[in-house]
Design a protein around this motif. Structure first.
Motif, PDB file in Angstrom:
ATOM      1  N   ALA A  27       0.846  -1.200  -0.205  1.00 30.54           N
ATOM      2  CA  ALA A  27      -0.075  -0.074   0.067  1.00 30.54           C
ATOM      3  C   ALA A  27       0.887   1.309  -0.076  1.00 30.54           C
ATOM      4  CB  ALA A  27      -0.704  -0.073   1.329  1.00 30.54           C
ATOM      5  N   ARG A  28       1.964   1.417   0.806  1.00 27.08           N
ATOM      6  CA  ARG A  28       2.729   2.560   1.061  1.00 27.08           C
ATOM      7  C   ARG A  28       3.457   2.689  -0.437  1.00 27.08           C
ATOM      8  NH1 ARG A  28       6.310   0.489   6.053  1.00 27.08           N
ATOM      9  NH2 ARG A  28       7.692  -1.032   5.163  1.00 27.08           N
ATOM     10  N   ILE A  29       3.929   1.519  -0.898  1.00 29.10           N
ATOM     11  CA  ILE A  29       4.591   1.639  -2.057  1.00 29.10           C
ATOM     12  C   ILE A  29       3.959   1.993  -3.440  1.00 29.10           C
ATOM     13  CG2 ILE A  29       6.017   0.186  -3.935  1.00 29.10           C
ATOM     14  CD1 ILE A  29       7.140  -1.694  -1.609  1.00 29.10           C
ATOM     15  N   VAL A  30       2.868   1.541  -3.467  1.00 28.86           N
ATOM     16  CA  VAL A  30       1.733   2.031  -4.605  1.00 28.86           C
ATOM     17  C   VAL A  30       1.645   3.616  -4.341  1.00 28.86           C
ATOM     18  CG1 VAL A  30      -0.527   2.105  -5.506  1.00 28.86           C
ATOM     19  CG2 VAL A  30       0.845  -0.124  -5.114  1.00 28.86           C
ATOM     20  N   SER A  31       1.401   4.090  -3.105  1.00 25.10           N
ATOM     21  CA  SER A  31       0.970   5.503  -2.735  1.00 25.10           C
ATOM     22  C   SER A  31       2.081   6.520  -3.009  1.00 25.10           C
ATOM     23  CB  SER A  31       0.431   5.509  -1.344  1.00 25.10           C
ATOM     24  OG  SER A  31      -0.722   4.695  -0.878  1.00 25.10           O
ATOM     25  N   MET A  32       3.336   5.779  -2.620  1.00 23.68           N
ATOM     26  CA  MET A  32       4.619   6.646  -2.855  1.00 23.68           C
ATOM     27  C   MET A  32       4.677   6.905  -4.432  1.00 23.68           C
ATOM     28  SD  MET A  32       8.503   5.522  -1.766  1.00 23.68           S
ATOM     29  CE  MET A  32       8.300   4.402  -3.125  1.00 23.68           C
ATOM     30  N   VAL A  33       4.778   5.891  -5.169  1.00 26.70           N
ATOM     31  CA  VAL A  33       4.920   5.831  -6.449  1.00 26.70           C
ATOM     32  C   VAL A  33       3.886   6.799  -7.450  1.00 26.70           C
ATOM     33  CG1 VAL A  33       5.032   4.672  -8.826  1.00 26.70           C
ATOM     34  CG2 VAL A  33       6.093   3.674  -6.873  1.00 26.70           C
ATOM     35  N   GLY A  34       2.556   6.744  -6.904  1.00 33.10           N
ATOM     36  CA  GLY A  34       1.674   7.452  -7.319  1.00 33.10           C
ATOM     37  C   GLY A  34       1.702   9.011  -6.924  1.00 33.10           C
ATOM     38  N   SER A  35       2.169   9.161  -5.609  1.00 31.48           N
ATOM     39  CA  SER A  35       2.503  10.390  -5.285  1.00 31.48           C
ATOM     40  C   SER A  35       3.607  11.252  -5.902  1.00 31.48           C
ATOM     41  CB  SER A  35       2.599  10.879  -3.803  1.00 31.48           C
ATOM     42  OG  SER A  35       1.374  10.204  -3.220  1.00 31.48           O
ATOM     43  N   ILE A  36       4.654  10.301  -6.235  1.00 30.89           N
ATOM     44  CA  ILE A  36       5.898  10.589  -6.770  1.00 30.89           C
ATOM     45  C   ILE A  36       5.652  11.193  -8.429  1.00 30.89           C
ATOM     46  CG2 ILE A  36       8.407  10.238  -7.802  1.00 30.89           C
ATOM     47  CD1 ILE A  36       8.339   8.458  -5.322  1.00 30.89           C
ATOM     48  N   ILE A  37       4.802  10.320  -8.950  1.00 35.02           N
ATOM     49  CA  ILE A  37       4.440  10.697 -10.088  1.00 35.02           C
ATOM     50  C   ILE A  37       3.517  12.131 -10.508  1.00 35.02           C
ATOM     51  CG2 ILE A  37       2.718   9.935 -12.412  1.00 35.02           C
ATOM     52  CD1 ILE A  37       3.460   7.176 -11.458  1.00 35.02           C
ATOM     53  N   GLN A  38       2.687  12.311  -9.575  1.00 34.17           N
ATOM     54  CA  GLN A  38       1.740  13.727  -9.318  1.00 34.17           C
ATOM     55  C   GLN A  38       2.951  14.605  -8.870  1.00 34.17           C
ATOM     56  OE1 GLN A  38      -1.199  13.129  -6.238  1.00 34.17           O
ATOM     57  NE2 GLN A  38      -1.409  10.938  -6.848  1.00 34.17           N
ATOM     58  N   LEU A  39       3.820  14.527  -8.176  1.00 32.79           N
ATOM     59  CA  LEU A  39       5.007  15.722  -7.919  1.00 32.79           C
ATOM     60  C   LEU A  39       5.804  15.915  -8.976  1.00 32.79           C
ATOM     61  CD1 LEU A  39       6.354  17.895  -6.158  1.00 32.79           C
ATOM     62  CD2 LEU A  39       7.690  15.707  -5.452  1.00 32.79           C
ATOM     63  N   GLY A  40       6.096  14.858 -10.097  1.00 34.38           N
ATOM     64  CA  GLY A  40       6.766  14.926 -11.209  1.00 34.38           C
ATOM     65  C   GLY A  40       5.858  15.735 -12.428  1.00 34.38           C
ATOM     66  N   MET A  41       4.528  15.465 -12.233  1.00 37.38           N
ATOM     67  CA  MET A  41       3.394  16.171 -13.210  1.00 37.38           C
ATOM     68  C   MET A  41       3.438  17.715 -12.771  1.00 37.38           C
ATOM     69  SD  MET A  41       0.594  13.299 -12.993  1.00 37.38           S
ATOM     70  CE  MET A  41      -0.724  14.370 -12.870  1.00 37.38           C
ATOM     71  N   ALA A  42       3.543  17.874 -11.365  1.00 33.83           N
ATOM     72  CA  ALA A  42       3.266  19.425 -11.112  1.00 33.83           C
ATOM     73  C   ALA A  42       4.664  20.141 -11.436  1.00 33.83           C
ATOM     74  CB  ALA A  42       3.288  19.438  -9.549  1.00 33.83           C
ATOM     75  N   ILE A  43       5.598  19.616 -11.135  1.00 38.18           N
ATOM     76  CA  ILE A  43       6.904  20.281 -11.629  1.00 38.18           C
ATOM     77  C   ILE A  43       7.086  20.575 -13.117  1.00 38.18           C
ATOM     78  CG2 ILE A  43       9.574  20.053 -11.454  1.00 38.18           C
ATOM     79  CD1 ILE A  43       9.443  18.386  -8.977  1.00 38.18           C
ATOM     80  N   ASN A  44       6.492  19.452 -13.759  1.00 36.82           N
ATOM     81  CA  ASN A  44       6.452  19.581 -15.378  1.00 36.82           C
ATOM     82  C   ASN A  44       5.779  20.797 -15.676  1.00 36.82           C
ATOM     83  OD1 ASN A  44       6.977  18.569 -18.193  1.00 36.82           O
ATOM     84  ND2 ASN A  44       4.692  18.313 -17.895  1.00 36.82           N
ATOM     85  N   LEU A  45       4.436  20.817 -14.901  1.00 36.84           N
ATOM     86  CA  LEU A  45       3.421  21.880 -15.411  1.00 36.84           C
ATOM     87  C   LEU A  45       3.861  23.320 -15.146  1.00 36.84           C
ATOM     88  CD1 LEU A  45       0.607  22.678 -16.124  1.00 36.84           C
ATOM     89  CD2 LEU A  45       0.036  22.364 -13.703  1.00 36.84           C
TER      90      LEU A  45
END
Length: 495
Positions: A27-45
């Motif tokens: 659960a925490r690995i999936v949550s971490m990976v999903g949240s890292i992707i979201q942060l990457g999207m925000a920085i890219n934005l």
């Protein structure tokens, strides 16, 4: 798929992946990976926004409009400006930090992370929406999970706190819905079709009588979530009972919906109503600034101290917005960002201290700097940022607020500004009081000698929040200019 819809789709996909996890580790690995992707999207934005803004002068960029319900002219209409982009970045950072701070959660971890991501989905959707109805839907999606997160994973009188928070925010939502519908049914005053689109409504001359009636409803509906005095009482109780990551998202992200909604909807679409009612709400906002500071001074529970501090700091956001000038508005947005990072960091540190000492009462703590130096030093830094020390985000935000507020020539505005500025002194007192009692002096409990300092995942969460606080204080111009540029069409609409 467009760059903005991903902010809704990726959290939903992460939630679906969490459904199939079987234990805490997964659960925490999936949550971490999903949240890292979201942060990457925000920085890219952020980078994509600067690139697009160089050739696109529209109020909003990356816009998309899809008919959702034709009969009422409801659309899935999205777009961002510099303000939205900054708040999306704030959300992504706080969500990822919250996942790391919740790394060891053992009670229903899958359900906890799912609820956390549902909340973040609502927040992302709210910040990208330019259709009032769609914005309201995402607003409700963001608020509802708080009941479960506090009621199930909270502590103390968690059922009472969860119910109080939910009832007050749902009551505010009902008031807000009336205000939104009032705007909608007056959106054809110039002869066009009824619309929920914010940019289209801004071109309509809504009658003054309608603005005078619906501005206070819209303002209060949003501002309750921004801890407007005297409707703030849900916030301290909710913070005190919420688990650490929920307090971080609650204060760091969710409460930002209030100020953003006031700015984006109430101020922009009902400017005559804002100018008619500003004196009344300035009194409430200034009272909240002072009341929150003195409330924090009287508390001994660390979470209540930070909760009342949030009432004071968010009162400054509403106070600045009501000043109706560009400098103060810039300060309001900067304060929203600064407070988001600072208060999330505070709650993370409080959770770490409570997890080790099993108390949040500062009178029972003492000498912690000797046994958990890393956590203690970061707490001091967060405190200095909160009281507005130059070099940190709080100073940049508050300087803009108070300079902008004092630009108003009227005696009433300047007296209100002076009263609000005095809260800085009280803030310094309660911050230094907590640091002196909790971190300095002799160790009051010998059991504390065995305490362990921050772990790697706690340090990761801390640095995610600390770096923006310092970056905003040391090099604020890129962010300030991005916000300032986005304010131009809005301030023209108001003034």
């Amino acid at each position: 798929m467009d760059i903005l819809s991903l902010f809704v789709v990726v959290p939903v996909l992460t939630i679906l992946a969490l459904v199939f996890t079987k234990d805490l580790k997964q659960a925490r690995i999936v949550s971490m990976v999903g949240s890292i992707i979201q942060l990457g999207m925000a920085i890219n934005l952020v980078f994509a926004y600067f690139k697009e803004r160089a050739v696109n002068t529209n109020i909003m960029v990356f816009t998309k409009d899809v008919v959702w319900f034709k009969n009422f002219n409801i659309h899935y209409a999205i777009g961002v400006d510099g303000i939205s982009v900054a708040l999306l970045l704030l959300t992504a950072i706080v969500v990822l930090a919250g996942v790391f701070i919740s790394w060891k959660i053992s009670d229903l971890p899958k359900e906890f992370f799912i609820s956390l991501l549902v909340l973040s989905t609502g927040v992302y959707g709210f910040f990208i929406s330019i259709d009032l109805f769609t914005m309201f839907v995402f607003y409700e999606i963001a608020v509802i999970p708080m009941y479960l997160l506090i009621g199930i994973w909270g502590s103390g009188p968690k059922e009472y706190s969860a119910m109080k928070l939910t009832l007050m925010l749902m009551g505010a939502s009902a008031v807000l819905l009336v205000g939104v519908l009032g705007i909608y049914f007056n959106s054809n005053a110039d002869g066009g079709a009824l619309t929920f689109n914010i940019l289209e409504i801004a071109q309509v001359n809504i009658p003054f009588e309608a603005q005078k009636l619906f501005f206070p409803l819209t303002f209060i509906g949003f501002a309750v979530l921004g801890a407007l005095f005297p409707f703030h009482t849900w916030s301290p109780d909710g913070h005190a009972s919420a688990p650490t990551a929920v307090s971080m998202l609650h204060a760091g992200v969710l409460m930002k919906l209030g100020g953003y909604g006031v700015f984006r909807v109430a101020m922009f679409l009902l400017p005559l109503g804002a100018m008619h009612w500003d004196w009344f709400f300035i009194i409430l906002a200034a009272t909240g600034v002072i009341y929150g500071a003195f409330g924090a001074l009287k508390q001994t529970d660390l979470k209540y101290i930070n909760a009342y501090s949030s009432v004071s700091h968010l009162g400054m956001v509403l106070f600045a917005l009501l000043m109706l000038n560009k400098t103060a508005w810039n300060g309001a947005i900067m304060q929203s960002l600064s407070h988001g990072f600072m208060t999330a960091l505070f709650f993370a540190l409080i959770g770490m201290i409570y997890g080790r000492t099993h108390t949040r009462d500062i009178t029972k703590l003492g000498g912690l700097l000797k046994v958990i130096p890393f956590i203690s030093v970061i707490y001091v830094i967060a405190g200095l940022a909160s009281l507005g020390l130059p070099g940190f985000s709080g100073f940049v935000a508050e300087m803009n607020i108070f300079v902008g507020a004092f630009e108003n020539p009227g005696l009433f505005y300047r007296v209100a500004t002076i009263i609000s500025v005095s809260a800085i002194v009280v803030t310094a007192v309660y911050i230094l009081r907590v640091v002196g009692i909790m971190l300095m002096g002799p160790i009051k409990n010998n059991e504390y000698l065995e305490l362990e300092d921050a772990t790697w995942y706690e340090k990761t969460g801390i640095f995610l929040l600390l770096i923006p606080i310092i970056a905003m204080g040391v090099a604020p111009l890129w962010l300030s200019n991005m916000i300032f540029e986005s304010l131009q069409p809005f301030i023209q609409g108001v003034l």
